[in-house]
Design a protein around this motif. Sequence first.
Motif, short mmCIF file in Angstrom:
data_model
loop_
_atom_site.label_atom_id
_atom_site.label_comp_id
_atom_site.label_asym_id
_atom_site.label_seq_id
_atom_site.Cartn_x
_atom_site.Cartn_y
_atom_site.Cartn_z
N TYR A 65 0.83 -1.21 0.00
CA TYR A 65 0.00 0.00 0.00
C TYR A 65 0.86 1.26 0.00
N VAL A 66 1.88 1.30 0.86
CA VAL A 66 2.73 2.47 0.97
C VAL A 66 3.48 2.72 -0.34
N GLU A 67 3.98 1.66 -0.97
CA GLU A 67 4.64 1.79 -2.28
C GLU A 67 3.68 2.45 -3.27
N ASP A 68 2.47 1.93 -3.37
CA ASP A 68 1.50 2.45 -4.32
C ASP A 68 1.12 3.89 -3.98
N HIS A 69 0.93 4.15 -2.70
CA HIS A 69 0.53 5.50 -2.27
C HIS A 69 1.58 6.54 -2.68
N TRP A 70 2.85 6.27 -2.39
CA TRP A 70 3.88 7.27 -2.65
C TRP A 70 4.29 7.33 -4.11
#
Length: 179
Positions: A65-70
């Motif tokens: 999720y964090v990869e996709d978010h940033w």
Amino acid sequence: MTDVDEHGRPEPPVAGDETATLLGFLDYHRATLAWKCRGLGAAGLTATVGASSMTLGGLLKHLAYVEDHWFSHRLHGRDRSAPWNTVDWRADRDWEWNSAADDSPEELFALWEKTVDRSREAVAEALDDGGLDRLAQRSWPGGETPSLRWIVVHMIEEYARHNGHADLLRESVDGETGE
């Protein structure tokens, strides 16, 4: 040619330029998480330590999720992709952590690996369009806009912090230890 250690982690370049060094450390930390989660079944990926509800499976899904978010949502201003675009985040702000127990190890790794691949493509695209100084398409609520440099350093920090959690979780599952 990148040197790979005994755990399958690419060694960051010792004398690389800023971009190669930053991306080298990010890939090293990504590979550390994969090493800590590799070879475990559902029981291992849902094991907890002490009073914490954190799991290795939850870490995989959270970092996806964090990869996709940033790298996709913030950096390039893209709409959220599946599964993030179907989540009612107001109903469960920790959905990725809470829902990971419902996913198989194969699903968790596939989601994380696919997201990391998309992130690498997004970073390459941004490097071609302004380098590390390239600003994100989406600003923060206060109007500040992080650069690609800031986002990469933040992701290194995110992985490094969570890899410490992964060390403890993996040791509790089967005694495997290491950096």
